[in-house]
Design an enzyme around this catalytic site. Structure first.
Site, PDB file in Angstrom:
ATOM      1  CG  ASN A 180      -6.986  -6.272   7.403  1.00  0.00           C
ATOM      2  OD1 ASN A 180      -5.929  -5.657   7.721  1.00  0.00           O
ATOM      3  ND2 ASN A 180      -7.810  -5.583   6.977  1.00  0.00           N
TER       4      ASN A 180
ATOM      5  NE  ARG B 149      -2.266  -8.682   6.001  1.00  0.00           N
ATOM      6  CZ  ARG B 149      -3.052  -8.115   6.534  1.00  0.00           C
ATOM      7  NH1 ARG B 149      -3.656  -6.779   6.116  1.00  0.00           N
ATOM      8  NH2 ARG B 149      -3.359  -8.506   7.701  1.00  0.00           N
TER       9      ARG B 149
ATOM     10  CG  ASN C 269      -0.197   0.165   2.334  1.00  0.00           C
ATOM     11  OD1 ASN C 269       0.514   1.115   2.776  1.00  0.00           O
ATOM     12  ND2 ASN C 269      -0.559  -0.792   3.300  1.00  0.00           N
TER      13      ASN C 269
ATOM     14  NE  ARG D  54      -4.574  -4.064  -0.121  1.00  0.00           N
ATOM     15  CZ  ARG D  54      -3.873  -4.013   0.934  1.00  0.00           C
ATOM     16  NH1 ARG D  54      -4.320  -4.923   1.898  1.00  0.00           N
ATOM     17  NH2 ARG D  54      -2.872  -3.473   1.168  1.00  0.00           N
TER      18      ARG D  54
ATOM     19  CB  CYS E 246      -5.560  -1.682  11.092  1.00  0.00           C
ATOM     20  SG  CYS E 246      -5.970  -0.606   9.991  1.00  0.00           S
TER      21      CYS E 246
ATOM     22  CG  HIS F  40      -8.258  -2.242   3.929  1.00  0.00           C
ATOM     23  ND1 HIS F  40      -7.083  -2.732   4.854  1.00  0.00           N
ATOM     24  CD2 HIS F  40      -8.527  -3.342   3.336  1.00  0.00           C
ATOM     25  CE1 HIS F  40      -6.747  -3.727   4.473  1.00  0.00           C
ATOM     26  NE2 HIS F  40      -7.522  -4.329   3.623  1.00  0.00           N
TER      27      HIS F  40
ATOM     28  CG  ASP G 122     -10.132  -0.561   8.793  1.00  0.00           C
ATOM     29  OD1 ASP G 122      -9.333  -0.388   7.653  1.00  0.00           O
ATOM     30  OD2 ASP G 122      -9.855  -1.817   9.492  1.00  0.00           O
TER      31      ASP G 122
HETATM   32  N1  ARG Z   1       0.007  -3.539   5.767  1.00  0.00           N
HETATM   33  C1  ARG Z   1      -1.156  -3.923   5.887  1.00  0.00           C
HETATM   34  C2  ARG Z   1      -1.823  -4.238   4.504  1.00  0.00           C
HETATM   35  O1  ARG Z   1      -1.541  -3.244   3.643  1.00  0.00           O
HETATM   36  C3  ARG Z   1      -2.138  -2.945   6.688  1.00  0.00           C
HETATM   37  C4  ARG Z   1      -3.508  -3.534   6.960  1.00  0.00           C
HETATM   38  C5  ARG Z   1      -4.258  -2.576   7.684  1.00  0.00           C
HETATM   39  N2  ARG Z   1      -5.530  -3.038   8.009  1.00  0.00           N
HETATM   40  C6  ARG Z   1      -6.719  -2.258   7.953  1.00  0.00           C
HETATM   41  N3  ARG Z   1      -7.766  -2.975   8.666  1.00  0.00           N
HETATM   42  N4  ARG Z   1      -6.839  -1.155   7.277  1.00  0.00           N
HETATM   43  O2  ARG Z   1      -2.693  -5.058   4.358  1.00  0.00           O
END
Ligand code: ARG
Length: 267
Positions: free
Chosen positions: A73, A92, A23, A139, A261, A168, A170
């Protein structure tokens, strides 16, 4: 008045690192200070537990899954149903079996998304009043919205995310009560902004605070735990009757995450 739950799942950052860029916030030359990250996480945990009254379940972090700390997530939980994530990025996706096991060991019935349908859990799906508000494009795929609606027998408001920095839901929308949300309009397309304003009373978050992940807050009862550096949203929330607590999240912002998060709501 609030939509907050008091049970959450968290993952202490024992193997938290920045090892890839998925990201716009993540830069290999701007890695988090892991000692400081641990302190910030501990404080968030303490604040949620002792000041906000949250009940916290823990999952151990697995070596080789540096982003596993972002438990929001892992999936979307409603009652004893857990809708498991299917991550967009292979880095991930390694987290999926660990979250799957945790949910099963804790008595949840786990469902996985339809083949080929990406879904990043509560990162992109948040309950607000009688709706599930859900983001797509960056995403999660829109096919996950129909799936969630069917699985949870709920209406879903589908919102298109248009700016990579708020990848995202959130990161740019915060449900506060049955009929109120805070959100950063610039993260959404025009029509999504209309949908949000049609269904909810809104607190608009300004760009400067949206960049500090103001919307990435945890609501527990009438307490909102949000990242530090967002005084305008704090004042707006206090005016609506919430107590606010701000926590420094600098080392998690480097990975594109903050307070919300780091927690998965166990509704
Ligand atoms: N580095 C993680 C990603 O890019 C951060 C996730 C953040 N989580 C969230 N619920 N916004 O997937």
């Amino acid at each position: 008045m609030s939509v907050g739950t008091n049970r959450v799942m968290m993952c202490a950052p024992t193997s938290y690192r920045l090892e890839y860029e998925i990201n716009p916030w993540m830069r290999l030359e701007n890695r988090p200070d892991t000692g400081l990250a641990a302190k910030q996480w501990d404080l968030l945990y303490e604040v949620l537990k002792t000041r906000a009254g949250a009940e916290i379940e823990l999952i151990p972090q697995v070596e080789g899954c540096p982003d596993m700390v972002f438990t929001a997530n892992a999936g979307l939980v409603k009652g004893d149903i857990a809708l498991l994530a299917s991550f967009r990025h292979p880095q991930r996706a390694l987290e999926e079996p660990h979250f799957d096991r945790w949910f099963k060991e804790h008595g949840y019935t786990v469902h996985t998304p339809p083949q080929g349908c990406k879904f990043e859990g509560e990162g992109d799906a948040l309950f607000a009043g009688s709706n599930l508000v859900a983001g797509y494009l960056k995403r999660s795929d829109i096919c996950s919205h129909r799936w969630m609606a069917d699985m949870l027998s709920t209406t879903v408001l589908s919102l298109e995310l248009v700016d990579d920095r708020w990848y995202h839901l959130d990161t740019c929308l915060l449900p506060l009560s049955r009929n109120r949300v805070a959100f950063y309009p610039g993260a959404f397309d025009e029509y999504a902004q209309t949908v949000i304003r049609h269904h909810y009373e809104t607190i608009d978050v300004e760009l400067e605070e949206a960049l500090r992940f103001a919307c990435n807050a945890v609501v527990v009862g009438d307490t909102v735990v949000l990242p530090s550096g967002c005084p305008k949203l704090e004042a707006d929330l206090q005016e609506c009757g919430y107590s606010t607590i701000n926590v420094e999240m600098s080392e998690f912002l480097k990975s594109g995450g903050a307070s919300k998060c780091l927690t998965l709501l166990l509704n």
